[in-house]
Design a protein around this motif. Structure first.
Motif, PDB file in Angstrom:
ATOM      1  N   SER A  98       0.956  -1.198   0.112  1.00  0.00           N
ATOM      2  CA  SER A  98      -0.173  -0.115  -0.054  1.00  0.00           C
ATOM      3  C   SER A  98       0.981   1.267   0.145  1.00  0.00           C
ATOM      4  N   ARG A 126      -0.788   4.797  -8.612  1.00  0.00           N
ATOM      5  CA  ARG A 126      -1.720   5.913  -8.134  1.00  0.00           C
ATOM      6  C   ARG A 126      -2.494   5.524  -6.982  1.00  0.00           C
ATOM      7  N   ARG A 128      -5.272   7.136  -5.073  1.00  0.00           N
ATOM      8  CA  ARG A 128      -6.137   8.233  -4.611  1.00  0.00           C
ATOM      9  C   ARG A 128      -7.113   7.581  -3.542  1.00  0.00           C
ATOM     10  N   ALA A 130     -10.530   7.537  -1.098  1.00  0.00           N
ATOM     11  CA  ALA A 130     -11.745   7.844  -1.047  1.00  0.00           C
ATOM     12  C   ALA A 130     -11.845   9.225   0.003  1.00  0.00           C
ATOM     13  N   PRO A 131     -12.552  10.301  -0.450  1.00  0.00           N
ATOM     14  CA  PRO A 131     -12.801  11.438   0.578  1.00  0.00           C
ATOM     15  C   PRO A 131     -13.386  11.197   1.938  1.00  0.00           C
ATOM     16  N   ILE A 190       1.849   7.241 -12.417  1.00  0.00           N
ATOM     17  CA  ILE A 190       1.227   6.305 -13.653  1.00  0.00           C
ATOM     18  C   ILE A 190       2.022   6.522 -14.833  1.00  0.00           C
ATOM     19  N   LYS A 216      -7.376  -4.205 -10.342  1.00  0.00           N
ATOM     20  CA  LYS A 216      -7.054  -3.355 -11.352  1.00  0.00           C
ATOM     21  C   LYS A 216      -5.726  -2.650 -11.294  1.00  0.00           C
ATOM     22  N   PHE A 220      -2.458  -3.122 -13.788  1.00  0.00           N
ATOM     23  CA  PHE A 220      -1.694  -2.141 -14.468  1.00  0.00           C
ATOM     24  C   PHE A 220      -0.154  -2.144 -14.416  1.00  0.00           C
TER      25      PHE A 220
HETATM   26  N1  COA Z   1      -3.530   1.759 -11.286  1.00  0.00           N
HETATM   27  C1  COA Z   1      -4.339   1.758 -12.615  1.00  0.00           C
HETATM   28  N2  COA Z   1      -5.689   2.388 -12.675  1.00  0.00           N
HETATM   29  C2  COA Z   1      -5.907   3.317 -11.793  1.00  0.00           C
HETATM   30  C3  COA Z   1      -4.964   3.625 -10.669  1.00  0.00           C
HETATM   31  C4  COA Z   1      -3.808   2.691 -10.587  1.00  0.00           C
HETATM   32  N3  COA Z   1      -3.139   2.864  -9.302  1.00  0.00           N
HETATM   33  N4  COA Z   1      -5.728   4.323  -9.922  1.00  0.00           N
HETATM   34  C5  COA Z   1      -6.588   4.911 -10.794  1.00  0.00           C
HETATM   35  N5  COA Z   1      -6.825   4.026 -11.649  1.00  0.00           N
HETATM   36  C6  COA Z   1      -7.771   4.433 -12.891  1.00  0.00           C
HETATM   37  C7  COA Z   1      -9.303   4.271 -12.077  1.00  0.00           C
HETATM   38  O1  COA Z   1      -9.518   2.806 -12.002  1.00  0.00           O
HETATM   39  C8  COA Z   1      -9.924   5.207 -13.035  1.00  0.00           C
HETATM   40  O2  COA Z   1     -10.257   4.238 -14.042  1.00  0.00           O
HETATM   41  P1  COA Z   1     -11.706   4.479 -14.953  1.00  0.00           P
HETATM   42  O3  COA Z   1     -11.898   6.066 -15.336  1.00  0.00           O
HETATM   43  O4  COA Z   1     -11.319   3.630 -16.195  1.00  0.00           O
HETATM   44  O5  COA Z   1     -12.650   3.880 -13.938  1.00  0.00           O
HETATM   45  C9  COA Z   1      -9.160   6.192 -13.301  1.00  0.00           C
HETATM   46  O6  COA Z   1      -7.413   5.812 -13.029  1.00  0.00           O
HETATM   47  C10 COA Z   1      -9.216   7.422 -12.330  1.00  0.00           C
HETATM   48  O7  COA Z   1      -9.369   6.785 -11.102  1.00  0.00           O
HETATM   49  P2  COA Z   1      -9.164   7.843  -9.701  1.00  0.00           P
HETATM   50  O8  COA Z   1      -7.895   8.465  -9.811  1.00  0.00           O
HETATM   51  O9  COA Z   1      -9.094   6.687  -8.609  1.00  0.00           O
HETATM   52  O10 COA Z   1     -10.450   8.747  -9.503  1.00  0.00           O
HETATM   53  P3  COA Z   1     -12.011   8.479  -9.325  1.00  0.00           P
HETATM   54  O11 COA Z   1     -12.299   9.716  -9.194  1.00  0.00           O
HETATM   55  O12 COA Z   1     -12.178   7.544 -10.320  1.00  0.00           O
HETATM   56  O13 COA Z   1     -11.982   7.538  -7.976  1.00  0.00           O
HETATM   57  C11 COA Z   1     -11.796   7.169  -5.390  1.00  0.00           C
HETATM   58  C12 COA Z   1     -11.450   8.410  -6.742  1.00  0.00           C
HETATM   59  C13 COA Z   1     -10.945   7.801  -4.335  1.00  0.00           C
HETATM   60  C14 COA Z   1     -13.082   7.069  -5.329  1.00  0.00           C
HETATM   61  C15 COA Z   1     -11.209   5.943  -6.080  1.00  0.00           C
HETATM   62  O14 COA Z   1      -9.840   6.178  -6.316  1.00  0.00           O
HETATM   63  C16 COA Z   1     -11.240   4.564  -5.159  1.00  0.00           C
HETATM   64  O15 COA Z   1     -12.308   4.146  -4.886  1.00  0.00           O
HETATM   65  N6  COA Z   1      -9.910   4.642  -4.619  1.00  0.00           N
HETATM   66  C17 COA Z   1     -10.028   3.080  -3.434  1.00  0.00           C
HETATM   67  C18 COA Z   1     -10.493   3.426  -2.127  1.00  0.00           C
HETATM   68  C19 COA Z   1      -9.302   4.065  -1.262  1.00  0.00           C
HETATM   69  O16 COA Z   1      -9.461   5.175  -0.835  1.00  0.00           O
HETATM   70  N7  COA Z   1      -8.085   3.602  -1.561  1.00  0.00           N
HETATM   71  C20 COA Z   1      -7.270   4.020  -0.627  1.00  0.00           C
HETATM   72  C21 COA Z   1      -5.695   3.733  -1.246  1.00  0.00           C
HETATM   73  S1  COA Z   1      -4.390   3.835  -0.102  1.00  0.00           S
END
Ligand code: COA
Length: 260
Positions: A98, A126, A128, A130-131, A190, A216, A220
């Motif tokens: 993570s 990447r 991101r 969740a808010p 990315i 997913k 990647f």
């Molecule tokens: N590898 C490959 N693809 C990725 C990626 C990664 N590490 N991170 C994001 N993407 C993809 C997403 O799947 C998405 O693809 P899509 O448009 O085909 O569906 C795109 O890039 C944009 O995604 P993201 O940057 O995450 O923005 P979002 O607005 O779609 O979603 C969240 C934002 C926070 C809701 C979402 O990222 C999420 O559910 N994250 C997982 C939960 C979490 O908080 N995890 C903690 C991680 S430490």
């Protein structure tokens, strides 16, 4: 207990010396934990019997390491660099989970000469966040702790494993966990990964039921790292090293053996 001194603070690491004669080509396998965790996350991996040292760091402000006020990705990477230098390690394999996966990618980009392999566990290029997670961390830490069993674990994982993990995270200062997730939220390599910047052999591992860093993200990596293998582990969510340690250890052992 083993500590290094990093910027006038003590940084703890767990160490298991290699089994066998000196002279192996790789000095150590270094484990890097995720947000709000510690070296304890890797306790099941310390039963691995390999011809290299096993090291698990407590990142600054985590576990037995001393508190540091402002945490960021550079600081974590720098602390690991210092650990490698102070232990005089010439070549290492890095295993990160993570946030730890973000740290080892950044470390590799900055210090490629030290790294011969990467093990990317439940992580992404990447991360991101969740808010809702960031909001509960800033306002209601208990709500965050309550969300861990469903968010981070497979639904059939033993309740004792989950309880022990939640209890460990509850000991970490809230602001540290918040800073860790904020670092994840900003992390995005990315483009670097897509451009083929990861050139060392890489093992990619993800729990099939991982909701925080879905499969997913690992696919990647697989698509964009030439010399890589993807293993999806059943009966595991985000905390694969605690949920299915025997399968994870087997996969790690096989990967390490490819270097001999
Ligand atoms: N590898 C490959 N693809 C990725 C990626 C990664 N590490 N991170 C994001 N993407 C993809 C997403 O799947 C998405 O693809 P899509 O448009 O085909 O569906 C795109 O890039 C944009 O995604 P993201 O940057 O995450 O923005 P979002 O607005 O779609 O979603 C969240 C934002 C926070 C809701 C979402 O990222 C999420 O559910 N994250 C997982 C939960 C979490 O908080 N995890 C903690 C991680 S430490």
């Amino acid at each position: 207990m083993p500590f290094i001194n990093y910027n006038d603070t003590k940084v703890y690491y767990e160490l298991k010396k290699k089994n066998g004669e000196a002279g192996a080509s790789i000095d150590a396998l270094i484990f890097v934990h995720g947000s709000g965790e510690s070296s304890l996350t890797w306790k099941n991996q310390f039963s691995l019997d390999l011809n290299l040292d096993l090291i698990a760091i407590d990142l600054p402000s985590h576990g037995k390491s001393e508190l540091v006020e402002n945490l960021d990705l550079d600081l974590y990477v720098d602390a690991i660099h210092e650990l490698i230098n102070q232990l005089k390690l010439k070549s290492v394999i890095l295993c990160g989970h993570s946030l730890g996966g973000a740290i080892i990618q950044d470390f590799y980009f900055k210090h490629p000469e030290k790294v011969v392999g990467l093990i990317l566990v439940g992580t992404g290029a990447r991360l991101r966040v969740a808010p809702m997670i960031l909001e509960s961390l800033s306002k209601d830490f208990q709500a965050y702790l309550d969300s861990i069993p469903v968010g981070a674990f497979y639904r059939k994982t033993d309740q004792n494993i989950i309880n022990e993990f939640v209890s460990e995270v509850s000991k970490v200062p809230e602001s540290v966990v918040f800073q860790d997730f904020s670092i994840c939220d900003k992390f995005d390599v990315i483009d670097e990964v897509k451009s083929g910047k990861i050139k060392v052999p890489s093992l990619i591992i993800c729990g099939k039921a991982d909701k925080l860093t879905p499969v997913k993200y690992s696919q990647f990596f697989k698509q964009n790292i030439d010399n890589s293998e993807l293993i999806i582990i059943k009966n595991a969510g985000h905390m694969v090293m605690l949920e299915n340690p025997s399968e994870l250890n087997e996969v790690i052992k096989n990967f390490i053996n490819t270097f001999n």
